[in-house]
Scaffold this active site. Structure first.
Site, PDB file in Angstrom:
ATOM      1  N   ALA A 118      -0.761   3.974  15.852  1.00 45.32           N
ATOM      2  CA  ALA A 118      -1.924   4.668  15.866  1.00 45.32           C
ATOM      3  C   ALA A 118      -2.508   4.258  17.184  1.00 45.32           C
ATOM      4  O   ALA A 118      -2.407   3.273  17.855  1.00 45.32           O
ATOM      5  CB  ALA A 118      -2.623   3.906  14.685  1.00 45.32           C
ATOM      6  N   ALA A 147      -6.781   4.614  19.243  1.00 45.74           N
ATOM      7  CA  ALA A 147      -7.951   5.073  19.269  1.00 45.74           C
ATOM      8  C   ALA A 147      -8.546   4.573  20.637  1.00 45.74           C
ATOM      9  O   ALA A 147      -7.764   4.246  21.681  1.00 45.74           O
ATOM     10  CB  ALA A 147      -9.023   4.143  18.146  1.00 45.74           C
ATOM     11  N   SER A 148      -9.918   4.997  20.696  1.00 45.82           N
ATOM     12  CA  SER A 148     -10.441   4.728  22.206  1.00 45.82           C
ATOM     13  C   SER A 148     -10.481   3.477  22.573  1.00 45.82           C
ATOM     14  O   SER A 148     -10.412   3.115  23.718  1.00 45.82           O
ATOM     15  CB  SER A 148     -11.700   5.249  21.986  1.00 45.82           C
ATOM     16  OG  SER A 148     -12.538   4.589  21.274  1.00 45.82           O
ATOM     17  N   ALA A 196      -8.263   0.598  21.155  1.00 48.64           N
ATOM     18  CA  ALA A 196      -6.972  -0.096  20.925  1.00 48.64           C
ATOM     19  C   ALA A 196      -5.948   0.711  19.988  1.00 48.64           C
ATOM     20  O   ALA A 196      -6.198   1.719  19.822  1.00 48.64           O
ATOM     21  CB  ALA A 196      -7.414  -1.372  20.110  1.00 48.64           C
ATOM     22  N   GLN A 197      -4.805   0.212  20.354  1.00 45.96           N
ATOM     23  CA  GLN A 197      -3.782   0.982  19.378  1.00 45.96           C
ATOM     24  C   GLN A 197      -2.970  -0.154  18.763  1.00 45.96           C
ATOM     25  O   GLN A 197      -3.068  -1.389  18.979  1.00 45.96           O
ATOM     26  CB  GLN A 197      -2.813   1.784  20.601  1.00 45.96           C
ATOM     27  CG  GLN A 197      -1.799   0.856  21.390  1.00 45.96           C
ATOM     28  CD  GLN A 197      -1.223   1.939  22.284  1.00 45.96           C
ATOM     29  OE1 GLN A 197      -1.653   3.235  22.509  1.00 45.96           O
ATOM     30  NE2 GLN A 197      -0.109   1.564  22.587  1.00 45.96           N
ATOM     31  N   LYS A 227      -2.195  -5.307  17.254  1.00 46.06           N
ATOM     32  CA  LYS A 227      -3.309  -4.287  17.757  1.00 46.06           C
ATOM     33  C   LYS A 227      -3.835  -4.750  19.048  1.00 46.06           C
ATOM     34  O   LYS A 227      -3.919  -5.995  19.282  1.00 46.06           O
ATOM     35  CB  LYS A 227      -4.562  -4.582  16.558  1.00 46.06           C
ATOM     36  CG  LYS A 227      -5.539  -3.545  16.995  1.00 46.06           C
ATOM     37  CD  LYS A 227      -6.586  -3.377  15.915  1.00 46.06           C
ATOM     38  CE  LYS A 227      -7.802  -2.687  16.079  1.00 46.06           C
ATOM     39  NZ  LYS A 227      -8.691  -2.568  14.951  1.00 46.06           N
ATOM     40  N   ASP A 256     -16.210  -0.777   7.194  1.00 42.37           N
ATOM     41  CA  ASP A 256     -15.422   0.431   7.647  1.00 42.37           C
ATOM     42  C   ASP A 256     -14.474   0.784   6.623  1.00 42.37           C
ATOM     43  O   ASP A 256     -13.384   0.958   6.893  1.00 42.37           O
ATOM     44  CB  ASP A 256     -15.029   0.091   8.817  1.00 42.37           C
ATOM     45  CG  ASP A 256     -14.855   1.275   9.796  1.00 42.37           C
ATOM     46  OD1 ASP A 256     -15.082   2.419   9.655  1.00 42.37           O
ATOM     47  OD2 ASP A 256     -14.303   1.339  10.773  1.00 42.37           O
TER      48      ASP A 256
HETATM   49  N1  LIG Z   1      -1.752  -4.957   9.078  1.00 43.11           N
HETATM   50  C1  LIG Z   1      -1.493  -3.787   9.105  1.00 43.11           C
HETATM   51  N2  LIG Z   1      -0.418  -3.123   8.561  1.00 43.11           N
HETATM   52  C2  LIG Z   1      -0.304  -1.697   8.715  1.00 43.11           C
HETATM   53  N3  LIG Z   1      -0.561  -0.986   9.315  1.00 43.11           N
HETATM   54  C3  LIG Z   1      -1.666  -1.183  10.096  1.00 43.11           C
HETATM   55  C4  LIG Z   1      -2.234  -2.761   9.884  1.00 43.11           C
HETATM   56  N4  LIG Z   1      -3.209  -2.821  10.983  1.00 43.11           N
HETATM   57  C5  LIG Z   1      -3.383  -1.525  11.323  1.00 43.11           C
HETATM   58  N5  LIG Z   1      -2.415  -0.878  10.941  1.00 43.11           N
HETATM   59  C6  LIG Z   1      -2.450   0.720  11.193  1.00 43.11           C
HETATM   60  O1  LIG Z   1      -2.911   1.037  12.457  1.00 43.11           O
HETATM   61  C7  LIG Z   1      -4.068   1.740  12.449  1.00 43.11           C
HETATM   62  C8  LIG Z   1      -5.145   1.248  13.405  1.00 43.11           C
HETATM   63  O2  LIG Z   1      -5.536   0.118  13.261  1.00 43.11           O
HETATM   64  P1  LIG Z   1      -7.206  -0.195  13.070  1.00 43.11           P
HETATM   65  O3  LIG Z   1      -7.100  -1.701  12.945  1.00 43.11           O
HETATM   66  O4  LIG Z   1      -7.746   0.483  11.836  1.00 43.11           O
HETATM   67  O5  LIG Z   1      -7.743   0.272  14.389  1.00 43.11           O
HETATM   68  P2  LIG Z   1      -9.100   1.094  14.732  1.00 43.11           P
HETATM   69  O6  LIG Z   1      -9.737   0.167  14.856  1.00 43.11           O
HETATM   70  O7  LIG Z   1      -8.658   1.625  16.024  1.00 43.11           O
HETATM   71  O8  LIG Z   1      -9.264   2.009  13.492  1.00 43.11           O
HETATM   72  C9  LIG Z   1      -4.645   1.826  10.912  1.00 43.11           C
HETATM   73  O9  LIG Z   1      -5.385   2.863  10.642  1.00 43.11           O
HETATM   74  C10 LIG Z   1      -3.082   1.686  10.235  1.00 43.11           C
HETATM   75  O10 LIG Z   1      -2.469   2.731  10.107  1.00 43.11           O
END
Ligand SMILES: Nc1ncnc2c1ncn2[C@@H]1O[C@H](COP(=O)(O)OP(=O)(O)O)[C@@H](O)[C@H]1O
Ligand SMILES: [Mg+2]
Length: 508
Positions: free
Chosen positions: A139, A141-142, A144-145, A160, A295
């Protein structure tokens, strides 16, 4: 020399402001045509002039949708601005706020080689040593990934990583946003009530915190602990060895993503029980512990059949002080028992409504909020709806809206939406009942009152002691007044755009 440098900096910020204004004008999102009839004549003329420059996208969608679309490509600061604005249904109305809240934060990922380099630099070891398996982005976003990886000891994790150079980008665009706030305050006196500079500073501040993954790691750890105590929701463990300023490592969540519509059809999934767990988890966090995941949209939730629910993404953590939780208990209890005088008193006692207002008139206004809501079937009732109606009416009585309450209400809207999509006939009150009942009983019991009184007395004593030390009363910062009409904001936008055009004209 220094003056010259800061002038060029300001010019750069100003040019970026112009560019942003231009993007909004192209989408007719700065002073949307839908507002024409309520605009003062001068502003309407200006709006009509600006609209000459609008493009094709200006014709598509409602104002909130157009604003969301035009903020998305403007980068993390604009996206954050949109997200914060979307929490202010009390100012802009529900439709606008909801449309704006659909703003998407998704970008193409940066290359995995760059991600690996970041991890090495931040954690001070070769990637292969920490993560023998390090996958492609899952995934982006603006800010982080996220990548999936496996640790040397076999644990599956999510890593992340902040975007390379994102701090510079945010600093640059923050300067632009602060300049916009300053210009609004300087050029449009009526907008000063909204404290545009303080508002811009709030946006900038929350972004700065999101740019430190150690802070997010702490939020994740705190919430995981709280969730474990209640058992309605889980959070992944923080892997502290994989945490640095720009990197966050969490245990990989092996659940079904709620963002995938197919998840709802998964075999063995008890959708109603998941919806119940979600509501209870959220309310217990906020009301019992005073700390909540703020969130909770589908993109951050996973389910584990039959009814387990796991949250990720701890960038925004909401907090409610004991006083605020008490206030909420008072008003909810008051509404449930239709004791509007009691609800009114809670507002005056908490100092939310200035003392010069008439409690009886206020109670009457509260009755107007409560009666229609409680006349409905239980399944149609919504706590967030009650709160948003309350905010609307309290604005008439100069209620100073507290940011933490706004965040609570916004999260409630999200959580209720997710619950209803999980189980369309979901009875939110029935789900909330065990948590709410326990909390109200605790908050409003005589013991709680006695304990509170003792705390109050101690606080007063401490304040007196401080006064004796410093030789004067403690300074009390005035609460920002956050009640104002959307019109003021729009007039502010118009004035900025107008000033920008004049300046550009004059400069060129
Ligand atoms: N611990 C995790 N296990 C599985 N997938 C994760 C986990 N953390 C993040 N992800 C995946 O990565 C995506 C982006 O992480 P997230 O923390 O939501 O970042 P953002 O702040 O950019 O939304 C999440 O929507 C999820 O799909
Ligand atoms: Mg997320």
């Amino acid at each position: 020399m220094r003056g010259g440098f800061s002038r060029t900096m300001d010019l750069a910020a100003f040019m970026r402001l112009l560019a942003a204004g231009w993007t909004l004008i192209r989408a007719d999102a700065l002073i949307p045509r839908e507002l024409d009839e309520v605009l003062p004549p001068g502003v309407r003329t200006l709006a009509g002039f600006l609209r000459l420059f609008s493009g094709r996208q200006a014709r598509l969608g409602r104002p909130g949708e157009r604003l969301a679309r035009s903020l998305e490509p403007l980068g993390p600061v604009a996206i954050k601005l949109g997200q914060v604005l979307s929490t202010r249904a009390d100012i802009f109305g529900t439709v606008f706020a909801t449309d704006l809240s659909r703003l998407k934060d998704a970008l193409p990922p940066f290359p995995t080689t760059l991600a690996r380099a970041e991890v090495e630099r931040e954690l001070g070891k070769p990637v292969d040593e920490i993560f023998p398996v390090f996958g492609e982005p899952v995934a982006a976003a603006s800010l982080a990934q996220a990548h999936r990886a496996t640790m040397a000891d076999g644990r599956e994790v999510a890593v992340k990583i902040l975007r390379p150079g994102i701090e510079r980008r945010v600093a640059r665009d923050s300067a632009t946003l602060l300049m916009a706030g300053g210009l609004i305050a300087a050029l449009i006196p009526p907008a000063r009530r909204l404290e545009p500079v303080a508002f811009a500073e709030t946006v900038v501040r929350s972004l700065q915190l999101e740019l430190d993954m150690r802070f997010e790691a702490a939020g994740a750890a705190e919430l995981a602990e709280i969730m474990n105590r209640d058992g309605w929701m889980r959070a992944p463990q923080v892997i502290w060895d994989g945490v640095a300023k720009r990197v966050l490592t969490l245990e990989w969540v092996d659940g079904l993503p709620l963002s995938d519509p197919a998840t709802l059809e998964a075999t063995g999934l008890d959708r109603k029980a998941v919806a119940d767990n979600l509501i209870r988890a959220f309310l217990a966090q906020a009301l019992d512990h005073g700390v909540f995941h703020a969130d909770l949209h589908e993109g951050n939730l996973f389910v584990v059949p039959p009814s387990g629910i796991v949250a990720v993404d701890f960038g925004i953590v909401g907090r409610l002080s004991p006083e605020t939780r008490r206030y909420l208990a008072e008003i909810l209890y008051g509404f449930l028992t239709r004791d509007y005088a009691r609800v009114a008193r809670a507002h005056f006692d908490a100092g939310y409504v200035p003392a010069h207002h008439d409690p009886d008139a206020f109670a009457q206004a509260l009755r107007a909020v409560g009666e229609p809501v409680f006349g409905r079937a239980a399944s149609e009732l919504s706590m967030s709806r009650l709160l948003s109606l309350l905010f609307e009416i309290t604005a008439l009585f100069d209620m100073r809206l507290r940011p933490e309450l706004v965040l609570l209400q916004k999260t409630m809207v999200t959580v209720e939406g997710v619950a209803r999509r999980l189980w369309p006939d979901h009875d939110l009150w029935a789900a909330a009942d065990p948590v709410v009942r326990r909390w109200i009983a605790r908050e409003l019991s005589p013991v709680a009152r006695a304990k509170d009184f003792a705390e109050e007395a101690l606080r007063a004593l401490r304040a007196i002691a401080r006064m004796a030390e410093t030789g004067g009363p403690p300074a009390v910062a005035p609460e920002p007044d956050r009640t104002a009409s959307g019109l003021t904001w729009l007039a502010a936008g118009a004035a900025i755009a107008g000033a920008a055009f004049l300046l550009a004209w004059w400069a060129g």
